[in-house]
Design an enzyme around this catalytic site. Structure first.
Site, PDB file in Angstrom:
ATOM      1  CG  ASP A  45      37.907 -52.459  14.251  1.00  0.00           C
ATOM      2  OD1 ASP A  45      37.062 -52.221  15.066  1.00  0.00           O
ATOM      3  OD2 ASP A  45      38.515 -53.215  14.396  1.00  0.00           O
ATOM      4  NE  ARG A  75      49.264 -56.655   9.724  1.00  0.00           N
ATOM      5  CZ  ARG A  75      48.118 -56.714   8.919  1.00  0.00           C
ATOM      6  NH1 ARG A  75      48.037 -56.202   7.763  1.00  0.00           N
ATOM      7  NH2 ARG A  75      47.129 -57.538   9.304  1.00  0.00           N
ATOM      8  CB  SER A 125      49.451 -60.294   9.230  1.00  0.00           C
ATOM      9  OG  SER A 125      48.185 -60.460   9.912  1.00  0.00           O
ATOM     10  CG  ASP A 162      35.612 -56.195  15.996  1.00  0.00           C
ATOM     11  OD1 ASP A 162      36.471 -55.293  15.696  1.00  0.00           O
ATOM     12  OD2 ASP A 162      36.144 -57.074  16.836  1.00  0.00           O
ATOM     13  CD  GLU A 185      47.609 -53.498  18.798  1.00  0.00           C
ATOM     14  OE1 GLU A 185      48.434 -54.255  18.197  1.00  0.00           O
ATOM     15  OE2 GLU A 185      46.616 -53.580  18.524  1.00  0.00           O
ATOM     16  CB  SER A 228      38.304 -57.457  13.830  1.00  0.00           C
ATOM     17  OG  SER A 228      38.595 -56.127  14.442  1.00  0.00           O
TER      18      SER A 228
END
Ligand code: G16
Length: 558
Positions: free
Chosen positions: A297, A529, A522, A299, A395, A78
């Site tokens: 992004d 993060r 992450s 994918d 998200e 991804s």
């Protein structure tokens, strides 16, 4: 496989031998510990062949356990850099793998030797009550990464160990959401979800979009940054169907240029840097006031929009939160217009994560739209959204979709409209349910969702943006020696480990007006993060810097 005892024992031995051969060909590297994370296994591609072989074994077991239902396998990393790759399993409904099975995937991936793999496999067959005589069915696909073909070979070796009892379909190079769609459509024996092919996806999506746009087209041009990934292929295909009603200009489509994937472009770049990709900036694509752009992004399962402020020329981001708010408000209005009464009234709700900008949550709740906050990861959002009649989940990073419950769809199909307005609203709700990929977040179908909503509202990007102003924020990646020491709770809004760190973060937040910050490891990259938001950009930066320092200090002390 035969059920006759002697023959069955022989076939079982043949299977275990074939697994042993594959395991010897794809040995697990030493000193690597794998975890089935936010979106499956994800790491440097060179570390993954043994994982692919073992994931194939688990996919077959899952299919056999579910009496031959089709399971999906997607090979992608991804948004990660090009040298990474990854793999995740898709359940028969098109959703992410049942979380209970994630541990089995991790257990198989970490078996250090061929013997331990055989033993763990055999234990799983018994423990999960898998009847190896059942058939199995798998569909699989990959993104454009150069490491994809070799990893697919390792995957296929795993399927082949089971011989003719496994039916496999290679969907080829395609987006993650299309693979999810194919899985869902394959398992929908009624055939009403759509044809289980890439072309079936294009037809279904395009037909719904045309119904929704009707005489409102042609729409204004749209510039689409494909992150030099597989979304470029899907965009080319869908444009063949709808290019006459929306002029689409693809950018960053260099899918075979080494190193180009997700580099200085794509949804993650735009969201993290809060800036246009340099390629979009320098070409001046958005310079004409009102022009919209968006980024996928690698994918094509995420999308963020943007435009340049019409007088100041500054960058304006329309991220997953902005999409969720616009779509939830729009569906709320449509549901009201549909005039469904009593038990047939449909409830629209939104699911977010801790990354959702505080202003978006405030905007929704102040308008009586219920909001649920869950941990990062599509699987968490998807399940929470299923609790609403119409569940909108996004998200902030642009990953999301809208789910219509089976009851809501039935209600809409059975509804007796009381006026032309209510008939139209019902027709549109049903067309939106066809346009939206309800298996998983999907950049292409989300893009058309946004375009259809804008067309219905007669809005420009600036009208969409005008609803609320984001609180200034900063998202930082911190590289630490061991991210597993950071353990979060409360939908990842608080840390329970390292002990004492949360109290320090709380103190830092208290010093900043409207300060909010959290830390989480992450599940897709080797980093921690840090998110911070505050009343001003300077304060958001200061808060982020303070929390990053705290994370680094506690990491050194552990
Ligand atoms: C994956 C997940 C998303 C998640 C993202 C980042 O996205 O599907 O739900 O938001 O990773 O996760 P983390 O912060 O744990 O690294 P993608 O687009 O990379 O598949």
């Amino acid at each position: 496989m035969s059920a006759e005892p002697g023959k069955a024992a022989h076939e079982h031995a043949v299977l275990l031998n074939a697994i042993a051969d594959g395991a010897n060909e794809y040995p697990k590297p030493e000193h690597v510990n794998y975890t089935y994370g936010t979106a499956g296994f994800r790491t440097l591609a060179t570390k993954l062949p043994s994982v692919l072989f073992r994931v194939a074994l688990l996919a077959v077991l899952r299919s056999k356990r579910l009496e031959g239902a089709t399971i999906g396998v997607m090979v992608t990393a991804s948004h990660n850099p090009e040298p990474d790759n990854g793999v995740k399993l898709v359940d028969p409904s098109g959703e992410m793998l049942d979380p209970n099975w994630e541990n089995h995937a991790t257990a198989l991936a970490n078996c250090p030797t061929t013997e331990s793999l055989i033993s763990t496999f055999t234990t799983l067959v018994t423990h999960l009550r898998v009847d190896l005589h059942q058939p199995a069915s798998i569909v699989y696909a990959r993104d454009t990464r150069p490491s994809g073909p070799d990893l697919i070979q390792a995957l296929e070796a795993g399927f082949k160990a089971f011989g003719a009892s496994v039916k496999i379909v290679d969907v080829g190079v395609t987006t993650t959401p299309i693979l999810h769609y194919v899985v869902k459509a394959t398992n929908d024996k009624s055939g009403s979800y759509g044809k289980p092919t890439v072309e079936g996806y294009m037809e279904k999506t395009a037909t719904a979009f045309k119904t929704l746009i009707g005489s409102k087209g042609p729409l204004a041009p749209l510039y689409v940054d494909c992150a030099n990934g597989v979304g470029a292929n899907a965009l080319t295909e869908i444009t063949k169907h709808i290019g006459d009603i929306i002029p689409i200009h693809p950018i960053n489509t260099a899918t075979t240029t080494p190193g180009a994937l997700n580099s200085q472009c794509g949804a993650d770049f735009v969201k993290t840097k809060q800036a246009l990709p340099p390629s979009v900036q320098s070409a001046g694509y958005l310079s004409k006031p009102g022009t919209r752009g968006c980024s996928y992004d690698g994918d094509a399962d995420r999308i963020v929009y943007y435009y340049l402020h019409e007088t100041k020329g500054t960058f304006r981001l329309l991220d997953g939160d902005k999409i969720a708010v616009m779509v939830a408000m729009f569906f709320g209005d449509l549901v009201a217009k549909a005039k469904l009464e009593g038990d047939n009234k449909l409830k629209v709700g939104v699911v977010q994560t801790a990354y959702a900008n505080g202003s978006s949550t405030k905007y929704l709740t102040s308008r009586n739209i219920p909001v649920t906050c869950v941990s990062t990861g599509v699987k968490h959002l998807h399940h929470a959204a299923q609790r609403y009649d119409i569940g909108v989940y996004f998200e902030a990073n642009g990953h999301g979709t809208v789910l219509f419950s089976p009851q809501a769809l039935q209600t809409l199909r059975d509804a007796q409209p009381t006026s032309p307005d209510s008939a139209n609203a019902i027709k549109h709700l049903l067309a939106f349910s066809d346009l939206i990929n309800q298996a998983v977040g999907d950049a292409v179908s989300d893009m058309l969702l946004v375009e259809a909503v804008l067309a219905h509202k007669g809005w420009r990007a600036s009208d969409w943006d005008a609803g609320y102003e984001d609180l200034p924020n900063r998202l930082v990646k911190v590289e630490v020696p061991d991210r597993s020491i950071f353990v979060a709770t409360d939908a990842e809004r608080k840390l329970v480990h390292p002990v004492g760190l949360q109290a320090e973060i709380d103190k830092a937040m208290a010093k900043v007006e409207m300060g909010r910050s959290f830390v989480r490891p992450s599940g897709t990259e080797d980093c921690v993060r840090v998110y911070a938001e505050a009343n001003s950009q300077v304060e958001a930066e200061t808060l982020a810097k303070t929390v990053v320092d705290l994370v680094e200090q506690s990491s050194q002390m552990s």
